[in-house]
Design a protein around this motif. Sequence first.
Motif, PDB file in Angstrom:
ATOM      1  N   LEU A 373       0.848  -1.193   0.000  1.00  0.00           N
ATOM      2  CA  LEU A 373       0.000   0.000   0.000  1.00  0.00           C
ATOM      3  C   LEU A 373       0.884   1.242   0.000  1.00  0.00           C
ATOM      4  CD1 LEU A 373      -2.520  -0.999   2.781  1.00  0.00           C
ATOM      5  CD2 LEU A 373      -3.199  -0.221   0.496  1.00  0.00           C
ATOM      6  N   ASN A 374       0.747   2.033  -1.032  1.00  0.00           N
ATOM      7  CA  ASN A 374       1.469   3.299  -1.089  1.00  0.00           C
ATOM      8  C   ASN A 374       0.636   4.330  -0.309  1.00  0.00           C
ATOM      9  OD1 ASN A 374       2.513   5.763  -1.735  1.00  0.00           O
ATOM     10  ND2 ASN A 374       3.097   5.141  -3.814  1.00  0.00           N
ATOM     11  N   THR A 375       1.069   4.583   0.907  1.00  0.00           N
ATOM     12  CA  THR A 375       0.210   5.387   1.807  1.00  0.00           C
ATOM     13  C   THR A 375       0.022   6.819   1.304  1.00  0.00           C
ATOM     14  OG1 THR A 375       2.163   5.811   3.137  1.00  0.00           O
ATOM     15  CG2 THR A 375       0.678   4.096   3.914  1.00  0.00           C
ATOM     16  N   THR A 376       0.999   7.311   0.496  1.00  0.00           N
ATOM     17  CA  THR A 376       0.840   8.695   0.028  1.00  0.00           C
ATOM     18  C   THR A 376      -0.292   8.804  -0.996  1.00  0.00           C
ATOM     19  OG1 THR A 376       2.469   8.386  -1.733  1.00  0.00           O
ATOM     20  CG2 THR A 376       3.297   9.192   0.385  1.00  0.00           C
ATOM     21  N   LEU A 377      -0.713   7.661  -1.564  1.00  0.00           N
ATOM     22  CA  LEU A 377      -1.773   7.688  -2.588  1.00  0.00           C
ATOM     23  C   LEU A 377      -3.116   7.184  -2.053  1.00  0.00           C
ATOM     24  CD1 LEU A 377       0.235   6.335  -5.673  1.00  0.00           C
ATOM     25  CD2 LEU A 377      -0.280   8.720  -5.088  1.00  0.00           C
ATOM     26  N   ILE A 378      -3.187   6.883  -0.767  1.00  0.00           N
ATOM     27  CA  ILE A 378      -4.448   6.350  -0.215  1.00  0.00           C
ATOM     28  C   ILE A 378      -5.459   7.485  -0.072  1.00  0.00           C
ATOM     29  CG2 ILE A 378      -5.540   5.409   1.865  1.00  0.00           C
ATOM     30  CD1 ILE A 378      -3.180   3.607   2.229  1.00  0.00           C
ATOM     31  N   THR A 379      -6.673   7.225  -0.544  1.00  0.00           N
ATOM     32  CA  THR A 379      -7.757   8.196  -0.363  1.00  0.00           C
ATOM     33  C   THR A 379      -8.768   7.622   0.617  1.00  0.00           C
ATOM     34  OG1 THR A 379      -9.194   7.270  -2.047  1.00  0.00           O
ATOM     35  CG2 THR A 379      -7.510   8.846  -2.790  1.00  0.00           C
ATOM     36  N   GLY A 380      -9.686   8.447   1.008  1.00  0.00           N
ATOM     37  CA  GLY A 380     -10.744   8.027   1.936  1.00  0.00           C
ATOM     38  C   GLY A 380     -11.671   6.983   1.352  1.00  0.00           C
ATOM     39  N   ASP A 381     -11.612   6.756   0.027  1.00  0.00           N
ATOM     40  CA  ASP A 381     -12.477   5.752  -0.597  1.00  0.00           C
ATOM     41  C   ASP A 381     -11.900   4.343  -0.560  1.00  0.00           C
ATOM     42  OD1 ASP A 381     -14.265   7.698  -1.305  1.00  0.00           O
ATOM     43  OD2 ASP A 381     -13.326   8.065  -3.264  1.00  0.00           O
ATOM     44  N   ALA A 382     -10.630   4.230  -0.194  1.00  0.00           N
ATOM     45  CA  ALA A 382      -9.989   2.907  -0.247  1.00  0.00           C
ATOM     46  C   ALA A 382     -10.569   2.008   0.841  1.00  0.00           C
ATOM     47  CB  ALA A 382      -8.477   3.062  -0.066  1.00  0.00           C
ATOM     48  N   THR A 383     -11.172   0.907   0.409  1.00  0.00           N
ATOM     49  CA  THR A 383     -11.829   0.033   1.394  1.00  0.00           C
ATOM     50  C   THR A 383     -11.622  -1.430   1.063  1.00  0.00           C
ATOM     51  OG1 THR A 383     -13.871   0.076   0.102  1.00  0.00           O
ATOM     52  CG2 THR A 383     -13.742   1.598   1.952  1.00  0.00           C
ATOM     53  N   LEU A 384     -11.760  -2.244   2.077  1.00  0.00           N
ATOM     54  CA  LEU A 384     -11.890  -3.695   1.903  1.00  0.00           C
ATOM     55  C   LEU A 384     -13.125  -4.088   2.704  1.00  0.00           C
ATOM     56  CD1 LEU A 384     -10.604  -6.393   0.889  1.00  0.00           C
ATOM     57  CD2 LEU A 384      -9.664  -6.607   3.189  1.00  0.00           C
ATOM     58  N   ASN A 385     -14.104  -4.683   2.036  1.00  0.00           N
ATOM     59  CA  ASN A 385     -15.334  -5.073   2.734  1.00  0.00           C
ATOM     60  C   ASN A 385     -15.487  -6.583   2.752  1.00  0.00           C
ATOM     61  OD1 ASN A 385     -15.999  -2.454   3.183  1.00  0.00           O
ATOM     62  ND2 ASN A 385     -17.450  -2.289   1.492  1.00  0.00           N
ATOM     63  N   LEU A 386     -15.949  -7.082   3.865  1.00  0.00           N
ATOM     64  CA  LEU A 386     -16.234  -8.517   4.030  1.00  0.00           C
ATOM     65  C   LEU A 386     -17.682  -8.641   4.478  1.00  0.00           C
ATOM     66  CD1 LEU A 386     -15.432 -11.546   4.420  1.00  0.00           C
ATOM     67  CD2 LEU A 386     -14.756 -10.921   6.750  1.00  0.00           C
ATOM     68  N   THR A 387     -18.488  -9.401   3.720  1.00  0.00           N
ATOM     69  CA  THR A 387     -19.920  -9.519   4.027  1.00  0.00           C
ATOM     70  C   THR A 387     -20.349 -10.987   3.975  1.00  0.00           C
ATOM     71  OG1 THR A 387     -20.268  -7.383   2.971  1.00  0.00           O
ATOM     72  CG2 THR A 387     -22.220  -8.713   3.333  1.00  0.00           C
ATOM     73  N   PHE A 388     -21.133 -11.375   4.954  1.00  0.00           N
ATOM     74  CA  PHE A 388     -21.774 -12.693   4.946  1.00  0.00           C
ATOM     75  C   PHE A 388     -23.261 -12.440   4.770  1.00  0.00           C
ATOM     76  CE2 PHE A 388     -18.095 -12.759   7.710  1.00  0.00           C
ATOM     77  CZ  PHE A 388     -17.404 -13.877   7.284  1.00  0.00           C
ATOM     78  N   SER A 389     -23.907 -13.195   3.879  1.00  0.00           N
ATOM     79  CA  SER A 389     -25.319 -12.894   3.666  1.00  0.00           C
ATOM     80  C   SER A 389     -26.126 -14.142   3.360  1.00  0.00           C
ATOM     81  CB  SER A 389     -25.467 -11.851   2.558  1.00  0.00           C
ATOM     82  OG  SER A 389     -24.813 -12.314   1.402  1.00  0.00           O
ATOM     83  N   SER A 390     -27.432 -13.961   3.436  1.00  0.00           N
ATOM     84  CA  SER A 390     -28.359 -15.034   3.109  1.00  0.00           C
ATOM     85  C   SER A 390     -29.121 -14.643   1.862  1.00  0.00           C
ATOM     86  CB  SER A 390     -29.356 -15.242   4.264  1.00  0.00           C
ATOM     87  OG  SER A 390     -30.489 -15.944   3.778  1.00  0.00           O
ATOM     88  N   PRO A 391     -28.934 -15.376   0.759  1.00  0.00           N
ATOM     89  CA  PRO A 391     -29.661 -15.017  -0.456  1.00  0.00           C
ATOM     90  C   PRO A 391     -31.169 -15.172  -0.268  1.00  0.00           C
ATOM     91  CG  PRO A 391     -28.224 -16.925  -0.848  1.00  0.00           C
ATOM     92  CD  PRO A 391     -28.045 -16.528   0.578  1.00  0.00           C
ATOM     93  N   SER A 392     -31.592 -16.070   0.611  1.00  0.00           N
ATOM     94  CA  SER A 392     -33.038 -16.271   0.735  1.00  0.00           C
ATOM     95  C   SER A 392     -33.701 -15.198   1.586  1.00  0.00           C
ATOM     96  CB  SER A 392     -33.355 -17.669   1.269  1.00  0.00           C
ATOM     97  OG  SER A 392     -32.762 -17.855   2.523  1.00  0.00           O
ATOM     98  N   SER A 393     -33.073 -14.764   2.675  1.00  0.00           N
ATOM     99  CA  SER A 393     -33.738 -13.768   3.544  1.00  0.00           C
ATOM    100  C   SER A 393     -33.221 -12.354   3.319  1.00  0.00           C
ATOM    101  CB  SER A 393     -33.534 -14.132   5.018  1.00  0.00           C
ATOM    102  OG  SER A 393     -32.172 -13.963   5.380  1.00  0.00           O
ATOM    103  N   GLY A 394     -32.098 -12.233   2.620  1.00  0.00           N
ATOM    104  CA  GLY A 394     -31.509 -10.908   2.425  1.00  0.00           C
ATOM    105  C   GLY A 394     -30.761 -10.385   3.639  1.00  0.00           C
ATOM    106  N   GLU A 395     -30.688 -11.187   4.692  1.00  0.00           N
ATOM    107  CA  GLU A 395     -29.942 -10.743   5.878  1.00  0.00           C
ATOM    108  C   GLU A 395     -28.441 -10.662   5.567  1.00  0.00           C
ATOM    109  OE1 GLU A 395     -31.833 -12.625   9.702  1.00  0.00           O
ATOM    110  OE2 GLU A 395     -32.085 -13.921   7.964  1.00  0.00           O
ATOM    111  N   ALA A 396     -27.731  -9.778   6.265  1.00  0.00           N
ATOM    112  CA  ALA A 396     -26.295  -9.634   6.011  1.00  0.00           C
ATOM    113  C   ALA A 396     -25.567  -9.202   7.271  1.00  0.00           C
ATOM    114  CB  ALA A 396     -26.049  -8.626   4.896  1.00  0.00           C
ATOM    115  N   LEU A 397     -24.390  -9.754   7.438  1.00  0.00           N
ATOM    116  CA  LEU A 397     -23.456  -9.361   8.493  1.00  0.00           C
ATOM    117  C   LEU A 397     -22.299  -8.711   7.752  1.00  0.00           C
ATOM    118  CD1 LEU A 397     -22.517  -9.628  11.505  1.00  0.00           C
ATOM    119  CD2 LEU A 397     -21.462 -11.798  10.825  1.00  0.00           C
ATOM    120  N   ARG A 398     -22.120  -7.414   7.974  1.00  0.00           N
ATOM    121  CA  ARG A 398     -21.186  -6.666   7.139  1.00  0.00           C
ATOM    122  C   ARG A 398     -19.986  -6.191   7.953  1.00  0.00           C
ATOM    123  NH1 ARG A 398     -23.446  -1.887   4.354  1.00  0.00           N
ATOM    124  NH2 ARG A 398     -24.030  -1.251   6.465  1.00  0.00           N
TER     125      ARG A 398
END
Length: 504
Positions: A373-398
């Motif tokens: 990671l080049n920290t001088t180029l990191i913006t506030g938009d840089a993210t890593l997201n991890l989500t667990f979800s249920s396709p049947s109920s639409g529930e999600a743990l984000r």
Amino acid sequence: GNYSGGLRPQVHYSPPQGFMNDPNGMFVDANGTYHLYYQYNPTGLGAGNQHWGHATSNDLYHWENQQIALFPPEENVFVFSGSAVVDVNNTSGFFPNQTNGVVAFFTLARYYPTAAGPQTQNIAYSLDGGYTFELYDGNPVVDSTSTQFRDPKVIWYEDHWVAVIAYSQEFAVGIFTSPDLKDWTFASNFSYHGLLGTQYECPNLVKLPVRDSDGAVTGEAYVMTVSVQPGAPLGGSITEYFPGDFNGTHFIPYDSATRLTDFAKDNYAAQYFYGVPDGEDAISIGWASNWQYTQQVPTGNLEGWRSAMTAPRANYLQKAARIGKTMINKLIDPAPVLDERLEATTFGNSSLTLDFSHIASNALYIEANVTSLNTTLITGDATLNLTFSSPSSGEALRSGFFFGGDNPFWIDRGLVRGFDNIFFTDKFSAANVPHTDSETGLASWRMQALFDRSICEWFADGGVQAATVLFYPTQPLTTVSLAARALPPGATVSVAVWALKSAW
Ligand code: FRU
């Protein structure tokens, strides 16, 4: 016990049935067997009727239920929290012919029909390595008239035993010493430190290695932990800790800061195993719940049990820039429960979605290493997201991490709908700055998640931050996705996802 319920953790300890709270009596014996006792109401789904349940493990992931170890000795007298030691040198005199004698320390809490009676400290000894106990006939070993004096934790210090015991509503941890585990002398109080909440409970005093950023041991120090309840900043129960020096009678914290062991709401009253060799990382397990809602969670009505323990953590101290010595909560390698590796890949700004509905355990272990990671180029938009979800109920743990801005690492259980309680707060976050390699100038960040049906634990940067989160989906969460966005050029994300095999 029946461990097949859809909300039953498969790689975490939970009791066969009934209600569990604090871990108690944790020790590791000379054969490497870990003993975990716990506050146990075997006949109800709420707190009360406290016994010490018991389970054993050789790898800290597979647990075998044992017979109840301690029973209420009289009507309306309950066996509250405490600890255990192995009296190898027979200092107590209970064990003339063996080196594996175990002494358990616990609070007996007396209740009168309309009021609480005194809480006193008592001992029991085991001639069979911790499976069955005899009450000592000289009890109590620390008498009191207080109704709020409990949770003795005993350790060995150079040439004597040391007990820390909470004077809960005086915001004091009493430090006592003994040559023989029977006669105890008051030595000092550690009082009015950190968060007070309304009570101090379940103190621990533990020696930890201090490691540098490369992991090399550079020294040792003590940590005092105090569990505070109710009155945590996020509500209910939380555990704070104080790094410092201990000289056998007095504990002096290094500074006046309050530090927490977990940034979510479901990790309380952790205990540190007695018997881990000197110089090695301590090993701890906490109660994965919160008094604000533990007696209402849906596993009681749906499956006949309430509460799990956290996964085991290795603990050491590391000096962090500006904030001083920090206790690391590193997930003990889940290798004993790893099954098939479902995915191993490296990408930049991309995402990955996996359906794991065919995995019988409904449990996963995930690692994501973000490097270069080049920290001088990191913006506030840089993210890593991890989500667990249920396709049947639409529930999600984000969950996710923002690499720029204030660097929050966040978790949201608000889109999981199986439990509705005003105190079952949705969102948790902690600041966690990626660490920069002084030679390359590039930064890296690491996330681990142990997902287990109704409990998920996250670790950032190998345990610099840790969070334990309960969630109760109406349908199992069976899809996992990882998505990296707006990372600076050159950044790589290495992801591995393992199915876990049930330990039950
Ligand atoms: C903490 C606690 C302890 C007590 C036990 C009773 O969760 O309140 O202080 O010994 O639970 O079950």
